[in-house]
Design a protein around this motif. Sequence first.
Motif, short mmCIF file in Angstrom:
data_model
loop_
_atom_site.label_atom_id
_atom_site.label_comp_id
_atom_site.label_asym_id
_atom_site.label_seq_id
_atom_site.Cartn_x
_atom_site.Cartn_y
_atom_site.Cartn_z
N GLY A 70 35.18 57.50 30.80
CA GLY A 70 35.85 58.37 29.83
C GLY A 70 36.44 57.55 28.70
N ALA A 71 37.23 58.22 27.87
CA ALA A 71 37.81 57.53 26.72
C ALA A 71 38.92 56.57 27.14
N THR A 72 39.64 56.90 28.21
CA THR A 72 40.69 55.99 28.67
C THR A 72 40.10 54.63 29.03
N ASN A 75 38.80 52.82 25.88
CA ASN A 75 39.90 52.22 25.12
C ASN A 75 40.40 50.94 25.79
N HIS A 100 46.99 57.90 21.16
CA HIS A 100 47.00 58.39 22.53
C HIS A 100 47.56 57.29 23.44
N ALA A 102 46.40 56.19 26.01
CA ALA A 102 45.33 55.31 26.49
C ALA A 102 45.02 54.18 25.51
N MET A 147 43.11 55.76 15.69
CA MET A 147 42.29 56.87 16.16
C MET A 147 41.63 57.62 15.01
N ASN A 151 44.98 63.91 18.78
CA ASN A 151 44.83 64.94 19.81
C ASN A 151 45.95 65.97 19.81
N ASP A 176 39.58 55.28 18.50
CA ASP A 176 39.49 56.25 19.59
C ASP A 176 39.01 57.56 18.97
N ALA A 178 37.84 60.24 20.68
CA ALA A 178 37.71 61.25 21.74
C ALA A 178 37.75 62.67 21.16
N GLN A 179 38.60 62.89 20.16
CA GLN A 179 38.73 64.24 19.59
C GLN A 179 37.80 64.45 18.39
N THR A 199 34.43 60.57 24.71
CA THR A 199 34.44 61.18 26.04
C THR A 199 33.69 62.49 25.98
N HIS A 201 34.31 65.39 28.00
CA HIS A 201 34.93 66.65 28.39
C HIS A 201 35.72 67.35 27.29
N LYS A 202 35.78 66.77 26.10
CA LYS A 202 36.44 67.46 24.98
C LYS A 202 35.42 68.25 24.15
#
Length: 384
Positions: A70-72, A75, A100, A102, A147, A151, A176, A178-179, A199, A201-202
């Motif tokens: 994942g993104a965590t 990162n 974030h 993370a 980022m 988020n 980052d 992720a979003q 990631t 799941h977003k």
Amino acid sequence: MRPIYLDYHATTPLDERVWQAMQPYWQSRFGNPASAHPYGWEAQAAVEMAREQVAAALNTTPDSIVFTSGATEANNLAIKGVAAAYYSRGRHIVTVQTEHRAVLDPCRYLATLGFRVTELPVQPDGLIDLEQLEQSLTPETILVSVMAANNEIGVLQPLAAIGRLCRERGILFHTDAAQAIGKIPLDVQALQVDLLSLTAHKIGGPKGVGALYIRRDNPRVQLVPQLHGGGQEQDFRSGTLAVPLIVGLGAAVQIALAEREMEQARLLDLRTYLWRELEALGEVRLNGAWSPRLAGNLNVTFLGVNGAELHKRLQPVVAVSAGSACSTGRPSHVLLALGLSPALAASSVRFGLGRWTTKAEIEQVVAYLQDLLPALRRTRYTKV
Ligand SMILES: *Cc1c(COP(=O)(O)O)cnc(C)c1O
């Protein structure tokens, strides 16, 4: 009935098409992509197709994509991996207060090991001040991590300008995303990004899978792996590949990319409608710049109400949060960085709209707030 889901920044449902793409890889096509036989080969082919799908979304080549959980993890690998590879060149890292956790927490961990970490403040609109960033850079700076899209407040940081500042000085630039992935254009060449986290799941993909883009040339980024073992993913990330999840990530990225412009225009319409209606209620404040901002994000403070009461009354009707899902209970560090007081941060609401959000749902939320807010304000004033 469950509440209307407006928490798409926390996570999203799995897209039916992603589910279909993943299905065979849980059972019949169960091979380990590292195995040298047909079971392995078909798993490997699926992984490589996903790698191409992710690479295409970033305008890069598949060999620069490393799959993670994942993104965590992406990162952590980017930040700690760069720190361990470049510490003899310098021990200064620059990031931003509104990142974030993370990103912030790996940086703070490195600070305990002797790295100097600058956490830049943001302007009241949530954007960094480029001059301030420039002034923070020193010959000791090895990494800047900013980022792409926030988020909580959805604002988009000026990646191209940051990339230019870093490249001129030979400093690595991590973002980052992720979003941002699948929602705004992300061309790592044009933006001069060296490392990028994402990631699944977003964006309608499964939880537990993501990727890190690692620039291969001009410059070739060095990273010390954070998971040692079987040497998968060019030794950057050992561990048997999560084939079904990776297939899901590839499909989710590909779908988001194909539908990006239409979907973002639709969300912008819904978001604009929601904001106009809330504005009409009065005593509301927008957190973060209206533009540039993710189309599906709205973060507002409702003045003159008790935050805990507001969220308690929202909960059964609409699933939203005051800050990020991961820091529930504490005032949002992002809103505090914008200059809000803890009380104002607590009476703020992050609305995250996404692929399955409908106009009818937004209308229901608006109607509920039209009743709720005057009621909350009355009780508040009579209590005082
Ligand atoms: C969700 C999110 C993360 C964490 O991603 P995981 O895949 O859940 O580890 C990191 N950064 C941002 C900006 C996020 O929105």
